[in-house]
Write an enzyme that holds these catalytic residues in place. Structure first.
Site, PDB file in Angstrom:
ATOM      1  N   HIS A 156       0.839  -1.203   0.000  1.00 23.85           N
ATOM      2  CA  HIS A 156       0.000   0.000   0.000  1.00 23.85           C
ATOM      3  C   HIS A 156       0.870   1.247   0.000  1.00 23.85           C
ATOM      4  CE1 HIS A 156      -3.883  -1.917   1.018  1.00 23.85           C
ATOM      5  NE2 HIS A 156      -3.090  -2.832   1.538  1.00 23.85           N
TER       6      HIS A 156
ATOM      7  N   TYR B 110      -9.438   4.070   7.996  1.00 20.93           N
ATOM      8  CA  TYR B 110      -9.737   4.361   9.398  1.00 20.93           C
ATOM      9  C   TYR B 110     -10.911   5.338   9.432  1.00 20.93           C
ATOM     10  CZ  TYR B 110      -5.089   2.476  10.605  1.00 20.93           C
ATOM     11  OH  TYR B 110      -3.993   1.665  10.774  1.00 20.93           O
TER      12      TYR B 110
ATOM     13  N   PRO C 200      -3.845  -0.902  18.911  1.00 20.99           N
ATOM     14  CA  PRO C 200      -3.578  -1.315  17.521  1.00 20.99           C
ATOM     15  C   PRO C 200      -3.788  -0.213  16.482  1.00 20.99           C
ATOM     16  CG  PRO C 200      -5.589  -2.346  18.356  1.00 20.99           C
ATOM     17  CD  PRO C 200      -4.958  -1.646  19.501  1.00 20.99           C
TER      18      PRO C 200
ATOM     19  N   LYS D 145       1.429  -0.891  15.095  1.00 18.02           N
ATOM     20  CA  LYS D 145       2.858  -0.843  15.428  1.00 18.02           C
ATOM     21  C   LYS D 145       3.390  -2.049  16.207  1.00 18.02           C
ATOM     22  CE  LYS D 145       3.824   3.109  13.655  1.00 18.02           C
ATOM     23  NZ  LYS D 145       4.265   2.948  12.285  1.00 18.02           N
TER      24      LYS D 145
ATOM     25  N   TYR E  81       3.642   6.670  10.452  1.00 13.81           N
ATOM     26  CA  TYR E  81       2.808   5.507  10.154  1.00 13.81           C
ATOM     27  C   TYR E  81       3.609   4.473   9.347  1.00 13.81           C
ATOM     28  CZ  TYR E  81      -1.224   2.637   9.012  1.00 13.81           C
ATOM     29  OH  TYR E  81      -2.093   1.578   8.895  1.00 13.81           O
TER      30      TYR E  81
HETATM   31  P1  RFL Z   1       3.124 -12.475  21.383  1.00 19.00           P
HETATM   32  O1  RFL Z   1       2.685 -12.600  19.942  1.00 19.00           O
HETATM   33  O2  RFL Z   1       2.111 -12.208  22.396  1.00 19.00           O
HETATM   34  O3  RFL Z   1       3.908 -13.818  21.719  1.00 19.00           O
HETATM   35  C1  RFL Z   1       4.286 -14.136  23.048  1.00 19.00           C
HETATM   36  C2  RFL Z   1       4.391 -15.630  23.181  1.00 19.00           C
HETATM   37  O4  RFL Z   1       4.795 -15.963  24.509  1.00 19.00           O
HETATM   38  C3  RFL Z   1       3.999 -17.029  24.987  1.00 19.00           C
HETATM   39  N1  RFL Z   1       3.992 -16.987  26.467  1.00 19.00           N
HETATM   40  C4  RFL Z   1       4.720 -17.801  27.253  1.00 19.00           C
HETATM   41  N2  RFL Z   1       5.587 -18.778  26.974  1.00 19.00           N
HETATM   42  C5  RFL Z   1       6.167 -19.435  28.017  1.00 19.00           C
HETATM   43  N3  RFL Z   1       5.912 -19.145  29.325  1.00 19.00           N
HETATM   44  C6  RFL Z   1       5.063 -18.169  29.662  1.00 19.00           C
HETATM   45  N4  RFL Z   1       4.827 -17.876  30.957  1.00 19.00           N
HETATM   46  C7  RFL Z   1       4.424 -17.447  28.607  1.00 19.00           C
HETATM   47  N5  RFL Z   1       3.543 -16.428  28.559  1.00 19.00           N
HETATM   48  C8  RFL Z   1       3.301 -16.163  27.272  1.00 19.00           C
HETATM   49  C9  RFL Z   1       2.629 -16.792  24.367  1.00 19.00           C
HETATM   50  O5  RFL Z   1       1.847 -17.986  24.332  1.00 19.00           O
HETATM   51  C10 RFL Z   1       3.036 -16.306  22.972  1.00 19.00           C
HETATM   52  O6  RFL Z   1       3.160 -17.376  22.054  1.00 19.00           O
HETATM   53  O7  RFL Z   1       4.257 -11.348  21.539  1.00 19.00           O
HETATM   54  P2  RFL Z   1       5.409 -10.871  20.534  1.00 19.00           P
HETATM   55  O8  RFL Z   1       6.140 -12.044  19.943  1.00 19.00           O
HETATM   56  O9  RFL Z   1       6.126  -9.825  21.252  1.00 19.00           O
HETATM   57  O10 RFL Z   1       4.620 -10.220  19.291  1.00 19.00           O
HETATM   58  C11 RFL Z   1       3.866  -9.057  19.449  1.00 19.00           C
HETATM   59  C12 RFL Z   1       2.667  -9.051  18.479  1.00 19.00           C
HETATM   60  O11 RFL Z   1       1.978 -10.263  18.593  1.00 19.00           O
HETATM   61  C13 RFL Z   1       1.710  -7.877  18.789  1.00 19.00           C
HETATM   62  O12 RFL Z   1       2.441  -6.712  19.087  1.00 19.00           O
HETATM   63  C14 RFL Z   1       0.789  -7.554  17.580  1.00 19.00           C
HETATM   64  O13 RFL Z   1      -0.061  -8.612  17.302  1.00 19.00           O
HETATM   65  C15 RFL Z   1      -0.013  -6.288  17.869  1.00 19.00           C
HETATM   66  N6  RFL Z   1      -0.971  -5.975  16.807  1.00 19.00           N
HETATM   67  C16 RFL Z   1      -0.564  -5.374  15.636  1.00 19.00           C
HETATM   68  N7  RFL Z   1       0.753  -5.114  15.418  1.00 19.00           N
HETATM   69  C17 RFL Z   1       1.165  -4.578  14.229  1.00 19.00           C
HETATM   70  O14 RFL Z   1       2.376  -4.338  14.065  1.00 19.00           O
HETATM   71  N8  RFL Z   1       0.293  -4.311  13.196  1.00 19.00           N
HETATM   72  C18 RFL Z   1      -1.035  -4.551  13.325  1.00 19.00           C
HETATM   73  O15 RFL Z   1      -1.766  -4.356  12.355  1.00 19.00           O
HETATM   74  C19 RFL Z   1      -1.515  -5.078  14.586  1.00 19.00           C
HETATM   75  N9  RFL Z   1      -2.826  -5.348  14.777  1.00 19.00           N
HETATM   76  C20 RFL Z   1      -2.324  -6.279  16.980  1.00 19.00           C
HETATM   77  C21 RFL Z   1      -3.236  -5.947  15.939  1.00 19.00           C
HETATM   78  C22 RFL Z   1      -2.791  -6.935  18.134  1.00 19.00           C
HETATM   79  C23 RFL Z   1      -4.132  -7.227  18.277  1.00 19.00           C
HETATM   80  N10 RFL Z   1      -4.510  -7.909  19.461  1.00 19.00           N
HETATM   81  C24 RFL Z   1      -5.400  -8.994  19.493  1.00 19.00           C
HETATM   82  C25 RFL Z   1      -3.793  -7.682  20.692  1.00 19.00           C
HETATM   83  C26 RFL Z   1      -4.576  -6.224  16.053  1.00 19.00           C
HETATM   84  C27 RFL Z   1      -5.028  -6.839  17.247  1.00 19.00           C
HETATM   85  C28 RFL Z   1      -6.515  -7.059  17.348  1.00 19.00           C
HETATM   86  C1  PHB Z   2      -5.166  -5.376  10.717  1.00 23.78           C
HETATM   87  O1  PHB Z   2      -5.168  -5.576   9.478  1.00 23.78           O
HETATM   88  O2  PHB Z   2      -5.395  -6.276  11.524  1.00 23.78           O
HETATM   89  C2  PHB Z   2      -4.883  -3.998  11.211  1.00 23.78           C
HETATM   90  C3  PHB Z   2      -4.612  -2.975  10.318  1.00 23.78           C
HETATM   91  C4  PHB Z   2      -4.345  -1.694  10.804  1.00 23.78           C
HETATM   92  C5  PHB Z   2      -4.340  -1.476  12.169  1.00 23.78           C
HETATM   93  C6  PHB Z   2      -4.599  -2.506  13.065  1.00 23.78           C
HETATM   94  C7  PHB Z   2      -4.872  -3.778  12.584  1.00 23.78           C
HETATM   95  O3  PHB Z   2      -4.096  -0.234  12.639  1.00 23.78           O
END
Ligand code: RFL
Ligand code: PHB
Length: 400
Positions: free
Chosen positions: A72, A200, A292, A296, A384
């Site tokens: 994009h 958004y 989110p 980031k 961004y």
């Molecule tokens: P994770 O992915 O949470 O992985 C951590 C791992 O550690 C395990 N764990 C343990 N293992 C052993 N012993 C314990 N005591 C433990 N406790 C936990 C867990 O089971 C897991 O497997 O962290 P990590 O690797 O730092 O990654 C971070 C990302 O997952 C997170 O920042 C993103 O998903 C956030 N996020 C977004 N980030 C973006 O850059 N772009 C996006 O578009 C975006 N959209 C989002 C998001 C997060 C969302 N949610 C649900 C929080 C959209 C959503 C809805």
């Molecule tokens: C997503 O595609 O899950 C998404 C995109 C943009 C955001 C957060 C999540 O700011």
């Protein structure tokens, strides 16, 4: 058991770090609380900054991302009753971003780990961390009822916000900064064509976001009260509510379909300083959380482990801790910039239950200003699309 670097958590941060270290000839064991299927089943992020794509590409881990990711130039901001505008990152700062699901990245990282026969212990329960400020930390845990111990030189705490690593640092060492927002996002993944852009929407009924995974799979979010649960949002309620929050010309292109996933995530900003203690280094969501809105979180996980991987490689190459000692300082600079951007966008785009008429007007004028002011758009585009990762990434090429 003994290893050089024990990595806690097999999410994107832990698996990418373990991949980098393996390529640098450094042995790791990854300890993950959940099963592999559980980790692969989590639906989360979808937008990758250019620097995230660059790290994965330099490591030779981006073949599928290049083939399937959707590039994009920018993102659209729309709000009720007014014309929309486009934050053009490509034109303003020469950077693009890529829509590619975190689930896919997780699969790509597990496949790469399989190819190198990586040591990953899934379903490792009740981890305890000892001797973090000694020369040889010790991790105890249980797998299938059996108690195990792992000695190591260093621990990488990549276990997410609810993990055990951050909580194992003695009281008084870490300073925590936190902001909890008074709403959550209901996310829906549905087999239907997405809108052509990431959009958004700020609407009197609340924020909404249209994103995508691939040409047949759309990802949508709506702002919901913290008290709501998924059961409050049957499909018959979700689709009309989503459609109501977009202007008619975009709403006409949203085609409801039975979702394959539906979940609610609360919105929170959280930063811990410093991101290290003794021989423990925190990375990704274990050290910080962003709402989110700025997309980031995953990108910060990638920049953290790039800094940490480079510092650990430097330690094993030279025997000096200089880069390791500076890890938190360099990582936090990028973290706070992304935290600020996510906070700014969250404030700009959501309807806050406690907002006064004054707050509401100020938000509208902020949007008017952004729409009318190319230099303001450029500043947002820069943040961004993602700030550069500091220092050279050339060390990654040697690892590819
Ligand atoms: P994770 O992915 O949470 O992985 C951590 C791992 O550690 C395990 N764990 C343990 N293992 C052993 N012993 C314990 N005591 C433990 N406790 C936990 C867990 O089971 C897991 O497997 O962290 P990590 O690797 O730092 O990654 C971070 C990302 O997952 C997170 O920042 C993103 O998903 C956030 N996020 C977004 N980030 C973006 O850059 N772009 C996006 O578009 C975006 N959209 C989002 C998001 C997060 C969302 N949610 C649900 C929080 C959209 C959503 C809805
Ligand atoms: C997503 O595609 O899950 C998404 C995109 C943009 C955001 C957060 C999540 O700011």
């Amino acid at each position: 058991m003994k290893t050089q670097v024990a990595v806690i958590g097999a999410g994107p941060a832990g698996m990418l770090l373990s991949e980098m270290l393996a390529r640098a000839g450094i042995e790791t064991v990854v300890l993950e609380r959940q099963s592999r299927d559980h980790v692969l089943g989590r639906i989360r992020a979808g937008v990758l900054e250019q620097s995230t794509v660059e790290v994965l590409t330099r490591l030779g881990l981006a073949d599928r991302l290049q083939a399937e990711g959707h590039v994009h130039d920018g993102m659209k901001i729309v709000w009720s009753g007014r014309s929309s505008f486009f934050i053009d990152c490509a034109t303003h700062v020469g950077k693009r971003f890529t829509a590619y699901g975190q689930t896919r990245i997780q699969e790509d990282l597990f496949l790469a780990a399989d190819r190198r026969d990586a040591q990953i212990e899934f379903e490792a329960e009740d981890l305890t961390l000892d001797g973090l400020d000694s020369a040889e930390p010790l991790i105890s845990y249980r797998v299938g009822g059996q108690v195990r111990q792992l000695r190591c030189d260093f621990i990488a705490g990549c276990d997410g916000f609810h993990g055990v690593s951050r909580r194992s640092v003695p009281a008084g060492v870490l300073r925590e900064y936190e902001k909890i927002y008074p709403f959550g996002w209901l996310g829906v993944l549905a087999p239907t064509p997405p809108l052509s852009e990431i959009v958004y929407a700020n609407h009197p009924r609340g924020f909404a976001l249209a994103s995508m995974r691939n040409p047949q799979l759309a990802r949508f979010y709506v702002q919901v009260p913290l008290s709501d649960s998924v059961d409050d949002w049957p499909d018959e309620r979700f689709w009309p509510e989503l459609i109501a929050r977009f202007p008619p010309e975009l709403a006409a292109d949203i085609r409801p379909a039975p979702p394959v996933e539906k979940s609610i995530a609360p919105l929170r900003s959280f930063v811990t300083e410093p991101m290290q203690f003794g021989r423990l280094f925190l990375a990704g969501d274990a050290a910080h959380i962003v709402p989110p809105t700025g997309a980031k979180g995953l990108n910060l996980a990638v920049s953290d482990v790039t800094y940490l991987g480079r510092a650990l490689a430097s330690f094993y190459r030279t025997g000096h801790r200089t880069e390791l000692d500076g890890y938190s300082t360099i990582a936090l600079r990028r973290v706070w910039h992304s935290v600020r951007t996510s906070w700014y966008l969250t404030n700009l785009l959501h309807r806050f239950p406690e907002a006064t008429d004054f707050d509401q007007r100020a938000q509208e004028y902020e949007l008017e200003f952004l729409k009318a002011t190319p230099s303001a758009q450029r500043a947002l585009a820069e943040q961004y699309a993602g700030l550069p990762i500091e220092g050279s990434l050339a060390f990654l090429d040697a690892l590819a």
